[in-house]
Design a protein around this motif. Sequence first.
Motif, PDB file in Angstrom:
ATOM      1  N   ASP A 184      17.457 -37.313  -3.578  1.00  0.00           N
ATOM      2  CA  ASP A 184      16.072 -37.167  -3.161  1.00  0.00           C
ATOM      3  C   ASP A 184      15.565 -35.828  -3.674  1.00  0.00           C
ATOM      4  O   ASP A 184      16.101 -34.769  -3.320  1.00  0.00           O
ATOM      5  N   TYR A 198      10.237 -40.340  -4.540  1.00  0.00           N
ATOM      6  CA  TYR A 198      11.026 -39.125  -4.311  1.00  0.00           C
ATOM      7  C   TYR A 198      12.481 -39.303  -4.676  1.00  0.00           C
ATOM      8  O   TYR A 198      13.235 -38.363  -4.754  1.00  0.00           O
ATOM      9  N   ARG A 214      13.244 -34.058  -2.999  1.00  0.00           N
ATOM     10  CA  ARG A 214      12.776 -33.093  -2.014  1.00  0.00           C
ATOM     11  C   ARG A 214      13.898 -32.197  -1.525  1.00  0.00           C
ATOM     12  O   ARG A 214      13.659 -31.191  -0.887  1.00  0.00           O
ATOM     13  N   ARG A 215      15.132 -32.604  -1.788  1.00  0.00           N
ATOM     14  CA  ARG A 215      16.255 -31.761  -1.397  1.00  0.00           C
ATOM     15  C   ARG A 215      16.886 -31.066  -2.584  1.00  0.00           C
ATOM     16  O   ARG A 215      17.902 -30.389  -2.441  1.00  0.00           O
ATOM     17  N   ASN A 275      15.374 -26.522  -2.657  1.00  0.00           N
ATOM     18  CA  ASN A 275      14.796 -26.905  -1.375  1.00  0.00           C
ATOM     19  C   ASN A 275      15.852 -26.970  -0.282  1.00  0.00           C
ATOM     20  O   ASN A 275      15.561 -26.821   0.874  1.00  0.00           O
ATOM     21  N   ASP A 276      17.060 -27.281  -0.721  1.00  0.00           N
ATOM     22  CA  ASP A 276      18.127 -27.398   0.270  1.00  0.00           C
ATOM     23  C   ASP A 276      19.264 -26.491  -0.177  1.00  0.00           C
ATOM     24  O   ASP A 276      19.957 -26.786  -1.143  1.00  0.00           O
ATOM     25  N   LEU A 323      10.902 -31.032 -10.722  1.00  0.00           N
ATOM     26  CA  LEU A 323      11.247 -31.029  -9.307  1.00  0.00           C
ATOM     27  C   LEU A 323      12.757 -30.900  -9.097  1.00  0.00           C
ATOM     28  O   LEU A 323      13.212 -30.324  -8.125  1.00  0.00           O
ATOM     29  N   THR A 324      13.515 -31.486 -10.045  1.00  0.00           N
ATOM     30  CA  THR A 324      14.965 -31.464  -9.839  1.00  0.00           C
ATOM     31  C   THR A 324      15.584 -30.147 -10.294  1.00  0.00           C
ATOM     32  O   THR A 324      16.433 -29.575  -9.616  1.00  0.00           O
ATOM     33  N   TYR A 352       3.755 -28.297 -11.001  1.00  0.00           N
ATOM     34  CA  TYR A 352       5.030 -28.174 -10.301  1.00  0.00           C
ATOM     35  C   TYR A 352       5.716 -26.846 -10.496  1.00  0.00           C
ATOM     36  O   TYR A 352       6.554 -26.465  -9.706  1.00  0.00           O
TER      37      TYR A 352
END
Lengths: 630, 178, 100
Positions: free
Chosen positions: A366, A307, A368-369, A446-447, A439-440, A527
Amino acid sequence: MFDFLWLLFALPTFGALIVLVAGRWLSQKVVGGIASAAVLGAFVVAFLSFLALLGLPAEERSITITYWQWITIGDFEIPVAVLYDPLSAMMALTVTGVGALIHIYAIGYMDHEPRYQRFFFYLNFFILAMLILVMSNNFLVTFVGWEGVGLASYLLIGFWFEQRDDQYGWYADAGKKAFLVNRIGDAAYLVAMFIIWTSVGSLTYDVVTHEAASLPTTTLIFITLLLLFAVSGKSAQFPLYVWLPEAMAGPTPVSALIHAATMVTAGVYLIARTGHLWELAGPVSQIVGWVGILTAFFAATLALVQYDLKKILAYSTISQLGYMVAAAGVGAPGAAIFILVAHAFFKALLFLGAGSVMHATHGVIDVRRLGGLRHKMPQTYLTFLIGAMSLAGIPLLSGFWAKDAVLAGIAADGAFAIYAVGVVTALLTAIYSFRAVFLTFNGEPNDQHVYDHAHENKMIMLAPMWILAFFSITIGWFNTPFALALEAFLEPATGEHEKIALFLELIVVMVSTVISLFGFVFAYARYIRKEQWPLTLASWFAWLTPALENKWYIDRVYDVIIVQPIKAVASWFARIFDPKIIDGAVNGVGSVINDAGEAVRKLQNGAIPTYALSIFLGVVSVLFYFLFVG
Amino acid sequence: MSFEMIFFILVGALSVATAVGVVTSRVAVHSALFLLVHFATLAILYVTLNAQFLAAAQIIVYAGGIVILILFVIMLIGSAPLETRAGYRSWVPYAGVALGILMLAGMALTILQMPPTELNPEANQGGVPIVLGIELYSQNILLVELAAVLLLVALLGALLLARQPKNEESPISNFQSS
Amino acid sequence: MVPTSYYLILSAIIFTIGAVGVLSRRNALIIIMCVEMMLNSVNLTLIAFARQWDNLNGQIFVFLVMAVAAAEVAVGLAILIAHFGISKSTNIDDVNVMKW
């Protein structure tokens, strides 16, 4: 023309010294500028020398310039000399070129860093050590550079030594881990040098390559296995790759320069330089091939589940290095160097992109953020995408040609099993590359807090990225299968490369294309479109998840087998041996004398009978002496 | 076994017996008397060794002087029973006995290996006073003078040591008053 | 004539008995008596040798030993009496002031 080669070393040295001595009185931009100018100057020298080398006919493209005799002990003579031939020319260009771009980028990246003069000093020192490594003409001077880059790596990984977090632990410990694991490889290098010296009588590359054919096979096997172990340490192959993921604790320009483009390629360079030995060493070339390709596969699997963006890139580097090592081992060193150069550009670009993201989000890396950043950072997005496409092997980009050259070389050598693993790894590479991008930068943030604060970076950071992106696209065209210019160029240094049958070449090209496009589709579906079928496919491998998340338990195994026993031994020495045995011996001497004194003191007890006895004893002794001895 | 040998053995045995008596008596006065007889036996032995003057001197000086002096001091100080031995010296007698036996064995071994020599029955002209006197006062007059000085010093020393300061109790006055 | 070695053995025996006595007894007076005994044994040795070598030096030596023994007994007993005045005991173990 080659009289100016010494400038390659002098410029970084001067840069480093000026930064070291006068750095604290100059502003950060000036310091960075001096350091970058030094490396840029070195690049100019490298480029001009390269042109001069091209001007020579192919057979004469090997120039040795001796600067001075370093060691002369009887027969053992080590000169400080430069071997300038196509291989070292290529490496010098890559090192100084990518190095200069990263220096410029770092001026912008490290703008809030209070210890900037130390940083640029270390960077210039690193460039110097790397140049020593690739330009020297004998094993020992290369080893000086080898150690130097290891030292620079340690200093730079632990640059923020006071910091600590959950991902990396103490940053200083990450640097220590890198240094120590490297050391193990270095020990193997030393032993290999000893064997070479005793069997050949010289450490110069020319002489060793020339004499290699006359050495017994077992000696060659030993030498090459030891060198393989050293290469594993420096180029992060199995089993000594464990330091590279933690090395991401260092500043991102460091990761880009050292752990993507240059230091980790030193091992590949060594294999290419000593190529003749590997050909002659029988089964070892197969071993090298397997070590490389298995590391590549293994690291790619781990890149899929990380991640931390930088760690994805770190495992990707290990994986690509595996390709390089495999290619060099099975007899395609030209291909290995080609992918080395291409990888230097696109991996450095990817790291710089990651650094750009970190700089914009104040350290959040990360995935995920993250998410949706392409709206806020369009230029970073585009360059990062170009780098990822090159890594994945999308047709016509440099990574495609490079990977294709490697796989074709492996297939042409007949190692179809290795080829198969390489193809699977290529698929995984494509998947994780696009996963990182999507994802990026794509999707929804995500945040929200991170997203709001993100902003595009300054030109000083973006310009190097665009230059690298340009080369990521174009450098592949120097060595397409139809016009193997690079490999031909390298021939004087690396030996003949095999001409690959056109039929085989076409098959390999088609397989690579299919694989990379499928990887793109898979990642896009998973994704961005969030479709179901990728998840179904992935669920076939779900049973591997715990292993992947624990990095195949390798770190735990090392901990149990190596680290804990060493700690136990060290603890025994510190807690028991030193205080009880050594201190005990020293104190024991004191207390023995003390006790003896206590005992002797009792003689003076003031009691007359005791004195009388002593006198009597003396009389008897003297009497006996005179009666029986005297 | 001539008469001289028998005589020597008898006197020697008596000498040893009285010596043992000195060492082992519980009462100090008995020890002193044993010592007296011991000195007498030694005087007899001196006579057999052609040292007649010294035999007489032995009786006068030792038996008649030193033993009397010791008897006086025993009467003065008394020989009260003494406490048991202190711990640190309890092993000294045994060590002493062992050493003594060792020394005796060594000396005996050496002595018995001496080759016998011719003995002159008129050796030293019998050790009569005239002979000794001539020898002393001609060759060794310095020794005589030194001996005299020594005796003078001893006399003065004894006087000084035994002197009691005024107004202090002395053992003599203590003894007499108790 | 009795050989010299017999006298020497006798002298050795007396000397040993005297030495053992010095070490064994606690009463200072007995110890002084044993010391005198040892001196006498040495006298016996000297006189025996004087006869053997027909040399008067042995006897002269004995003469002087007697003088010294007399002086020593006098002074020693004076010391003993002085010490008795302080400690009221003739136990030799009580004479232990000069120690560590």
